[in-house]
Design an enzyme around this catalytic site. Structure first.
Site, PDB file in Angstrom:
ATOM      1  N   HIS A 109       0.830  -1.203   0.000  1.00  0.00           N
ATOM      2  CA  HIS A 109       0.000   0.000   0.000  1.00  0.00           C
ATOM      3  C   HIS A 109       0.868   1.257   0.000  1.00  0.00           C
ATOM      4  CE1 HIS A 109      -3.107  -2.890   1.079  1.00  0.00           C
ATOM      5  NE2 HIS A 109      -4.018  -1.953   0.950  1.00  0.00           N
TER       6      HIS A 109
ATOM      7  N   HIS B 231       0.953  -2.960   9.505  1.00  0.00           N
ATOM      8  CA  HIS B 231       2.345  -3.182   9.140  1.00  0.00           C
ATOM      9  C   HIS B 231       3.239  -2.635  10.249  1.00  0.00           C
ATOM     10  CE1 HIS B 231       2.450  -4.700   4.992  1.00  0.00           C
ATOM     11  NE2 HIS B 231       1.349  -3.999   4.783  1.00  0.00           N
TER      12      HIS B 231
ATOM     13  N   ASP C  14       8.342  -1.885   7.799  1.00  0.00           N
ATOM     14  CA  ASP C  14       7.709  -2.241   6.525  1.00  0.00           C
ATOM     15  C   ASP C  14       7.413  -0.982   5.707  1.00  0.00           C
ATOM     16  OD1 ASP C  14       7.746  -4.712   7.687  1.00  0.00           O
ATOM     17  OD2 ASP C  14       5.601  -4.776   8.101  1.00  0.00           O
TER      18      ASP C  14
END
Length: 399
Positions: free
Chosen positions: A272, A315, A319
């Protein structure tokens, strides 16, 4: 170094840096054009035998580059085409760019591309590349789901941000809404851009490479689940066919929770974050520089999207950080090389490490100017031509 002291090799290097590398062998090897001969070249020399250049645009651009070289070298006494020097004063608004007034503001000291062929077949290849990478990514996500660490045995890792920011249940969906907004704006910019084929090709190439790297990082190391609210557990999909079916479900849903896709184990690094960052970078790079409000808004949305990922505890901070770093660096490296042919042309290392880049950017000799047009009239003409066929048949039958 004085141009008159250039050797044939020096002239060949100069031709390559200016985007005329295809003529280096013809001029320098076959006709031993050194620095002195280069300054004496005229348009008539290039048109007539034994040189006999065929492309009129290349002839005109090469003569202009030679005239600029004379001016920069202080050779104002040289004659161009048998007359007084035809050099154009080099100012902040006229060096090798006469595309649009905006480009003069955008790139006052950079070299804009003079060859901007759409090369649609390369864009199609880039689409096939990113399409295949997305399918591979979805398949790898099914594999890593099989190896999700047991939450009772491997609790969430210590994380400064996640331990400090309370869980916001709706935050991850808000992140995906930010991604949708940026994607729509990015598609609008690409749709209106005059050189959309080149820009879209770059988007597909960079996106595919980012997610190919993500496949590697997901596969080699399985991180523990970042939040107990996710309730992830290893799920074996059995046969390869079951994995492919699940991969198609993830791919068709674009890996978004808004479409009902829920995955586990695909933490390093955040897909994302990569998507919203790429959309942000392409909007700011290929929209007019004077659109300050748009650029500020896209950066704000980008940062809020990253915050919502962390606020949703979907996350780890590492990340998100690695995703932003890899995506932004790859975007910048790609465009730095694409905008400066002298950095990579003739360098075999670039062709080895970035073979796809060398292929896609082989015929783009500088910065792509931000010019815009409304493409629908051309589509309207195509539809009119298609509809002309049945109309003509009806008229023929009526007669």
């Amino acid at each position: 170094m004085d141009v008159e002291s250039w050797t044939c090799k020096d002239v060949a290097k100069w031709l390559s840096t200016k985007g005329f590398g295809q003529y280096a062998r013809q001029l320098c090897t076959n006709h031993t054009i050194d620095g002195q001969a280069l300054l004496l070249l005229t348009e008539a020399d290039l048109r007539s035998p034994p040189v006999s250049m065929k492309v009129l645009g290349d002839i005109k651009r090469l003569i202009r580059q030679i005239d600029l070289l004379k001016h920069q070298n202080g050779n104002n006494g040289q004659m161009s085409n048998g007359h007084a020097p035809t050099t154009t004063p080099v100012t902040a608004q006229t060096p090798d760019r006469q595309h649009t007034g905006e480009d003069q503001v955008d790139y006052p000291k950079r070299h804009l591309a003079t060859r901007l062929e759409p090369e649609v077949f390369k864009t199609i290849l880039s689409f096939i590349y990113v399409f295949a990478v997305f399918l591979l990514t979805a398949f790898v996500m099914t594999i890593v789901h099989d190896r999700v660490p047991d939450m009772e045995k491997y609790p969430p890792l210590p994380d400064i941000i996640l331990d400090s920011v309370p869980l916001i249940p709706w935050a991850f969906k808000a992140c995906e809404l930010c991604g949708i907004i940026l994607s729509v704006l990015c598609c609008l910019v690409l749709f209106l851009h005059k050189h959309r084929s080149i820009v879209v090709r770059r988007l597909f190439a960079i996106t595919g490479t980012v997610f190919l790297l993500r496949c590697v990082t997901m596969f080699v190391t399985s991180l523990s689940v970042p939040g107990i609210h996710l309730q992830c557990s290893a799920k074996v999909y059995g046969t390869v066919w079951d994995k492919l079916v699940r991969a198609l479900e993830i791919w068709s849903g674009l890996g978004m929770s808004l479409t009902g896709v829920h995955t586990c184990g695909d933490y390093m690094f955040s897909g994302h974050t990569s998507c919203i960052t790429l959309a942000n970078f392409f909007i700011t790079e290929y929209s007019p520089r004077k659109f300050h409000i748009l650029h500020t808004a896209t950066w704000v949305i980008n940062l809020f999207g990253i915050f919502f990922i962390l606020a949703g505890h979907e996350h780890y901070t590492i990340d998100v950080f690695i995703a932003f770093y890899i995506t932004s660096r790859l975007f910048l490296y790609y465009h730095t090389l694409a905008n400066n042919r002298a950095l990579w042309q003739g360098d075999s290392r670039v062709r080895v490490w970035f073979p796809m880049f060398s292929f896609f950017e082989a015929n783009v000799d500088g910065i792509v100017p931000n010019e815009f047009e409304w493409p629908l009239p051309s589509l309207t003409k195509i539809m009119e031509r298609i509809s002309e066929g049945p109309v003509k048949r009806l008229k023929t039958k009526a007669r």
